[in-house]
Design a protein around this motif. Sequence first.
Motif, PDB file in Angstrom:
ATOM      1  N   VAL A   1      24.997   1.466  -3.682  1.00  0.00           N
ATOM      2  CA  VAL A   1      23.876   1.347  -4.613  1.00  0.00           C
ATOM      3  C   VAL A   1      23.092   2.658  -4.633  1.00  0.00           C
ATOM      4  O   VAL A   1      22.616   3.117  -3.591  1.00  0.00           O
ATOM      5  N   LEU A   2      22.999   3.254  -5.804  1.00  0.00           N
ATOM      6  CA  LEU A   2      22.159   4.431  -6.021  1.00  0.00           C
ATOM      7  C   LEU A   2      20.955   4.008  -6.853  1.00  0.00           C
ATOM      8  O   LEU A   2      21.069   3.113  -7.695  1.00  0.00           O
ATOM      9  N   PHE A   3      19.829   4.667  -6.635  1.00  0.00           N
ATOM     10  CA  PHE A   3      18.659   4.358  -7.450  1.00  0.00           C
ATOM     11  C   PHE A   3      17.768   5.569  -7.571  1.00  0.00           C
ATOM     12  O   PHE A   3      17.855   6.509  -6.784  1.00  0.00           O
ATOM     13  N   GLU A   4      16.956   5.536  -8.589  1.00  0.00           N
ATOM     14  CA  GLU A   4      15.917   6.542  -8.804  1.00  0.00           C
ATOM     15  C   GLU A   4      14.575   5.867  -8.601  1.00  0.00           C
ATOM     16  O   GLU A   4      14.408   4.703  -8.949  1.00  0.00           O
ATOM     17  N   TYR A   5      13.635   6.631  -8.049  1.00  0.00           N
ATOM     18  CA  TYR A   5      12.288   6.079  -7.925  1.00  0.00           C
ATOM     19  C   TYR A   5      11.245   7.126  -8.259  1.00  0.00           C
ATOM     20  O   TYR A   5      11.502   8.322  -8.184  1.00  0.00           O
ATOM     21  N   GLN A   6      10.113   6.634  -8.660  1.00  0.00           N
ATOM     22  CA  GLN A   6       8.982   7.474  -9.031  1.00  0.00           C
ATOM     23  C   GLN A   6       7.812   7.131  -8.118  1.00  0.00           C
ATOM     24  O   GLN A   6       7.530   5.957  -7.888  1.00  0.00           O
TER      25      GLN A   6
ATOM     26  N   GLU B   1      -1.711   7.549  -7.075  1.00  0.00           N
ATOM     27  CA  GLU B   1      -3.005   6.972  -7.439  1.00  0.00           C
ATOM     28  C   GLU B   1      -2.967   5.446  -7.440  1.00  0.00           C
ATOM     29  O   GLU B   1      -3.976   4.794  -7.183  1.00  0.00           O
ATOM     30  N   ALA B   2      -1.799   4.866  -7.689  1.00  0.00           N
ATOM     31  CA  ALA B   2      -1.644   3.399  -7.669  1.00  0.00           C
ATOM     32  C   ALA B   2      -1.067   2.926  -6.339  1.00  0.00           C
ATOM     33  O   ALA B   2      -0.921   1.718  -6.142  1.00  0.00           O
ATOM     34  N   ARG B   3      -0.716   3.877  -5.455  1.00  0.00           N
ATOM     35  CA  ARG B   3      -0.068   3.554  -4.173  1.00  0.00           C
ATOM     36  C   ARG B   3       1.168   2.694  -4.437  1.00  0.00           C
ATOM     37  O   ARG B   3       1.353   1.646  -3.854  1.00  0.00           O
ATOM     38  N   GLU B   4       1.995   3.204  -5.359  1.00  0.00           N
ATOM     39  CA  GLU B   4       3.139   2.429  -5.818  1.00  0.00           C
ATOM     40  C   GLU B   4       4.390   3.294  -5.886  1.00  0.00           C
ATOM     41  O   GLU B   4       4.320   4.466  -6.223  1.00  0.00           O
ATOM     42  N   ILE B   5       5.519   2.653  -5.588  1.00  0.00           N
ATOM     43  CA  ILE B   5       6.837   3.239  -5.777  1.00  0.00           C
ATOM     44  C   ILE B   5       7.482   2.436  -6.899  1.00  0.00           C
ATOM     45  O   ILE B   5       7.659   1.221  -6.777  1.00  0.00           O
TER      46      ILE B   5
ATOM     47  N   TYR C   1       7.942  -1.557  -6.921  1.00  0.00           N
ATOM     48  CA  TYR C   1       8.082  -2.312  -8.154  1.00  0.00           C
ATOM     49  C   TYR C   1       9.394  -1.899  -8.808  1.00  0.00           C
ATOM     50  O   TYR C   1       9.612  -0.725  -9.090  1.00  0.00           O
ATOM     51  N   THR C   2      10.286  -2.859  -9.022  1.00  0.00           N
ATOM     52  CA  THR C   2      11.536  -2.602  -9.734  1.00  0.00           C
ATOM     53  C   THR C   2      11.333  -3.022 -11.183  1.00  0.00           C
ATOM     54  O   THR C   2      10.926  -4.148 -11.448  1.00  0.00           O
TER      55      THR C   2
END
Length: 98
Positions: free
Chosen positions: A76-81, A85-89, A14-15
């Motif tokens: 392109v650089l990015f941060e992700y979390q 528990e939601a099986r989400e990036i 999810y962006t």
Amino acid sequence: MSQEQPHRSGWRVYTEEIPAADMGDWPPDLAKKAVYFFRALALEAGAAIEAGRQPPGDPMDDSGSRYSLQVNGAPVLFEYQVLPEAREIRIPVVVWFG
């Protein structure tokens, strides 16, 4: 007689709204490359987490939930979390430095 297996959904990416809007202003080929990279990241990071390994990228905190990474072959650089528990990036920051 068949036995039903519990449904186990895959990981999704999810962006967040601002980076997604910014990507809409990028050259179409660059935006497409980033989106494909993010989709592959969801598979790779999800598999790593499920196997008890660190997901790709450089850790940004001690909790192991935030990482930074560059899209292969793109400026392109990015941060992700990681939200297991939601099986989400979740991607809150994307920077095109081209």
